[in-house]
Design a protein around this motif. Structure first.
Motif, PDB file in Angstrom:
ATOM      1  N   ASP A  87       0.809  -1.216   0.000  1.00 27.06           N
ATOM      2  CA  ASP A  87       0.000   0.000   0.000  1.00 27.06           C
ATOM      3  C   ASP A  87       0.847   1.273   0.000  1.00 27.06           C
ATOM      4  O   ASP A  87       0.505   2.264   0.646  1.00 27.06           O
ATOM      5  N   MET A  88       1.953   1.224  -0.700  1.00 26.77           N
ATOM      6  CA  MET A  88       2.820   2.407  -0.781  1.00 26.77           C
ATOM      7  C   MET A  88       2.665   3.063  -2.152  1.00 26.77           C
ATOM      8  O   MET A  88       2.472   2.377  -3.152  1.00 26.77           O
ATOM      9  N   SER A  89       2.779   4.387  -2.190  1.00 29.02           N
ATOM     10  CA  SER A  89       2.754   5.064  -3.493  1.00 29.02           C
ATOM     11  C   SER A  89       4.172   5.051  -4.066  1.00 29.02           C
ATOM     12  O   SER A  89       5.154   5.261  -3.348  1.00 29.02           O
ATOM     13  N   VAL A  90       4.240   4.771  -5.367  1.00 26.16           N
ATOM     14  CA  VAL A  90       5.541   4.509  -5.988  1.00 26.16           C
ATOM     15  C   VAL A  90       5.683   5.243  -7.309  1.00 26.16           C
ATOM     16  O   VAL A  90       4.727   5.352  -8.077  1.00 26.16           O
ATOM     17  N   ARG A  91       6.898   5.695  -7.550  1.00 22.67           N
ATOM     18  CA  ARG A  91       7.242   6.231  -8.878  1.00 22.67           C
ATOM     19  C   ARG A  91       8.489   5.475  -9.330  1.00 22.67           C
ATOM     20  O   ARG A  91       9.463   5.387  -8.582  1.00 22.67           O
ATOM     21  N   LEU A  92       8.437   4.913 -10.536  1.00 21.48           N
ATOM     22  CA  LEU A  92       9.598   4.176 -11.050  1.00 21.48           C
ATOM     23  C   LEU A  92      10.158   4.947 -12.247  1.00 21.48           C
ATOM     24  O   LEU A  92       9.417   5.315 -13.162  1.00 21.48           O
ATOM     25  N   ILE A  93      11.465   5.189 -12.222  1.00 25.37           N
ATOM     26  CA  ILE A  93      12.075   5.998 -13.292  1.00 25.37           C
ATOM     27  C   ILE A  93      13.146   5.177 -14.010  1.00 25.37           C
ATOM     28  O   ILE A  93      14.031   4.591 -13.372  1.00 25.37           O
ATOM     29  N   GLU A  94      13.059   5.155 -15.327  1.00 24.26           N
ATOM     30  CA  GLU A  94      13.975   4.343 -16.146  1.00 24.26           C
ATOM     31  C   GLU A  94      14.580   5.224 -17.249  1.00 24.26           C
ATOM     32  O   GLU A  94      13.870   5.990 -17.891  1.00 24.26           O
ATOM     33  N   ILE A  95      15.866   5.066 -17.457  1.00 23.72           N
ATOM     34  CA  ILE A  95      16.547   5.908 -18.460  1.00 23.72           C
ATOM     35  C   ILE A  95      16.184   5.519 -19.901  1.00 23.72           C
ATOM     36  O   ILE A  95      16.130   6.358 -20.793  1.00 23.72           O
ATOM     37  N   LYS A  96      15.912   4.233 -20.094  1.00 20.02           N
ATOM     38  CA  LYS A  96      15.666   3.789 -21.475  1.00 20.02           C
ATOM     39  C   LYS A  96      14.203   4.007 -21.857  1.00 20.02           C
ATOM     40  O   LYS A  96      13.371   4.309 -21.020  1.00 20.02           O
ATOM     41  N   LYS A  97      13.935   3.777 -23.145  1.00 19.03           N
ATOM     42  CA  LYS A  97      12.555   3.957 -23.623  1.00 19.03           C
ATOM     43  C   LYS A  97      11.684   2.784 -23.220  1.00 19.03           C
ATOM     44  O   LYS A  97      10.465   2.832 -23.338  1.00 19.03           O
ATOM     45  N   THR A  98      12.331   1.678 -22.804  1.00 21.16           N
ATOM     46  CA  THR A  98      11.559   0.485 -22.454  1.00 21.16           C
ATOM     47  C   THR A  98      12.036  -0.079 -21.123  1.00 21.16           C
ATOM     48  O   THR A  98      13.207   0.046 -20.767  1.00 21.16           O
ATOM     49  N   LEU A  99      11.110  -0.716 -20.415  1.00 18.92           N
ATOM     50  CA  LEU A  99      11.446  -1.375 -19.151  1.00 18.92           C
ATOM     51  C   LEU A  99      12.062  -2.744 -19.448  1.00 18.92           C
ATOM     52  O   LEU A  99      11.917  -3.269 -20.546  1.00 18.92           O
ATOM     53  N   GLY A 100      12.707  -3.322 -18.449  1.00 20.19           N
ATOM     54  CA  GLY A 100      13.200  -4.703 -18.621  1.00 20.19           C
ATOM     55  C   GLY A 100      14.662  -4.890 -18.269  1.00 20.19           C
ATOM     56  O   GLY A 100      15.108  -6.003 -18.044  1.00 20.19           O
ATOM     57  N   GLY A 101      15.447  -3.810 -18.263  1.00 19.45           N
ATOM     58  CA  GLY A 101      16.854  -3.907 -17.866  1.00 19.45           C
ATOM     59  C   GLY A 101      17.619  -4.895 -18.729  1.00 19.45           C
ATOM     60  O   GLY A 101      17.426  -4.974 -19.947  1.00 19.45           O
ATOM     61  N   LYS A 102      18.456  -5.689 -18.059  1.00 18.71           N
ATOM     62  CA  LYS A 102      19.352  -6.586 -18.803  1.00 18.71           C
ATOM     63  C   LYS A 102      18.617  -7.691 -19.551  1.00 18.71           C
ATOM     64  O   LYS A 102      19.222  -8.376 -20.372  1.00 18.71           O
ATOM     65  N   LEU A 103      17.332  -7.894 -19.275  1.00 17.79           N
ATOM     66  CA  LEU A 103      16.604  -8.913 -20.043  1.00 17.79           C
ATOM     67  C   LEU A 103      16.633  -8.585 -21.533  1.00 17.79           C
ATOM     68  O   LEU A 103      16.484  -9.470 -22.375  1.00 17.79           O
ATOM     69  N   HIS A 104      16.854  -7.312 -21.874  1.00 14.02           N
ATOM     70  CA  HIS A 104      16.965  -6.938 -23.287  1.00 14.02           C
ATOM     71  C   HIS A 104      18.226  -7.520 -23.929  1.00 14.02           C
ATOM     72  O   HIS A 104      18.348  -7.516 -25.147  1.00 14.02           O
ATOM     73  N   PHE A 105      19.177  -7.980 -23.103  1.00 14.20           N
ATOM     74  CA  PHE A 105      20.410  -8.546 -23.674  1.00 14.20           C
ATOM     75  C   PHE A 105      20.229 -10.003 -24.086  1.00 14.20           C
ATOM     76  O   PHE A 105      21.042 -10.551 -24.801  1.00 14.20           O
TER      77      PHE A 105
END
Ligand code: FAD
Length: 339
Positions: free
Chosen positions: A29-47
């Motif tokens: 029940d916490m309010s969250v903001r997630l910030i990512e530098i790339k245009k897409t989420l997923g991190g290293k899974l893109h590798f």
């Protein structure tokens, strides 16, 4: 410059650790903001989108691309605010003891706590240093393989001599109509069995060879052929192709957590020193996933999930000390009953 509303937590980084933390923070029940530098989420899974991941408990072997999709879906369960294409450059504290997470373009995001989930950092596949290479990135010049089947019955050239390039060559060799592997010397960095498989196959290996020129086809947006040169014989020749796949390593940028001003304790000048509960040397700032270091840290997706749960529970307890339960069970979670 944009100044935001205040959230309980800002998560920096949208890889597996940040995505799971944003889901779990919703569970608490916490309010969250997630910030990512790339245009897409997923991190290293893109590798490694086309590789199967076998070691996530309870999940059958699943392609990286699908794990990524499922993590992104799960992260949105409690509708966190997600901001893409935003590079975080520092974290400040304002007079009210709120954290200000600041982006390269000057936006300030206010929150009561911060989770750093920046993993391997700001990493990009190393680009081909050949004239006009960028023009073809939207068509048939690829830096990663999302679906092997995209190359079925095609004439493909792979550039590179490392593990991934050779792995891709082995995966594609039966599927494509013709496969060439170009490498600037003859030292291949791969497991012996991978190399043996490659050398016993019908893949055409061009050692001591580099690309000199990309030759467009009738449609100027795609490559029809490449001109290559052998550095030993000095011979130049052309190879026609349908697709060019480049895997020549990665480039990375220094990241904000390494700056002295933040006063985070680091290991090896990169990893954030933490503890098993993901505390860092700065109160209110937590580190999870591949970026954190502590004795017994597991740099795998399962390890990232474990860190995320600990960080969120620690934050919840510090923000609302009366909320004592350390563990919340999703099977009994009221907010999930109707989802
Ligand atoms: C080839 C390969 C195969 C792997 N295979 C497996 C496997 O089979 N099983 C397994 O469990 N694990 C595997 N792993 C490891 C797994 O991918 C990592 O443990 C996992 O990705 C760590 O997640 P993370 O969120 O901590 O970091 P990352 O995945 O690195 O994500 C970090 C995110 O933070 C973002 N970011 C960085 N800096 C900033 C900034 N300043 N501002 C905003 N955003 C920022 C990045 O763009 C990135 O999206 C593999 C890794 C590789 C490279």
């Amino acid at each position: 410059m944009h100044e935001s509303n205040v959230t309980d937590c800002t998560i920096i980084g949208g890889g597996p650790a940040g995505l799971y933390a944003s889901f779990y923070a919703g569970m608490r029940d916490m309010s969250v903001r997630l910030i990512e530098i790339k245009k897409t989420l997923g991190g290293k899974l893109h590798f490694y989108p086309e590789k199967k991941i076998w070691d996530i408990g309870g999940m059958p072997p699943t392609h990286g691309l699908d794990v990524m999709g499922q993590l992104i879906d799960q992260s949105s369960t409690f509708e966190p605010e997600i901001i893409l294409n935003k590079k975080i450059v520092t974290i400040d504290k304002n007079g009210e003891q709120l954290f200000e997470v600041i982006s390269a373009d000057g936006d300030r995001y206010l929150s009561r706590s911060v989770i750093i989930a920046t993993g391997g950092g700001i990493v990009y596949p190393r680009r081909l240093d050949t004239k006009r290479a960028r023009d073809f990135e939207k068509t048939n010049l690829h830096y990663t393989i999302y679906r092997l089947n995209d190359f079925k019955d095609k004439k493909v050239v792979i550039v590179g001599g490392g593990n991934s390039a050779i792995d891709w060559a082995n995966e594609l060799k039966e599927l494509v109509s013709e496969l060439h592997l170009i490498h600037r010397n003859d030292t291949f960095r791969a497991h012996e069995s991978q190399l043996r498989q490659l050398k016993e196959s019908n893949v055409h290996i061009h050692s001591y060879t580099s690309i000199e020129k990309l030759i467009p086809g009738e449609s100027p947006e795609s490559i029809r052929a490449i001109e290559v040169k052998n550095s030993q014989s000095q011979t130049a020749y052309q190879l026609t192709l349908d697709d060019l796949i480049v895997n020549i390593g990665f480039d990375s940028e220094p990241n904000f957590h390494q700056t002295k001003g933040l006063k985070l304790s680091l290991k090896d000048n990169y990893y954030i020193e933490g503890d098993t509960m993901t505390h860092t040397s700065q109160d209110g700032i937590y580190a999870i996933g591949d970026i954190v270091n502590y004795k017994g840290k597991v740099r795998l997706i399962a390890g990232a999930f474990h860190d995320a749960v600990n960080a969120v529970n620690e934050i919840k307890e510090s923000l609302v000390p009366s909320e004592t339960p350390k563990v919340v069970m999703s099977s009994f979670h009221e907010g999930l009953q109707n989802k």
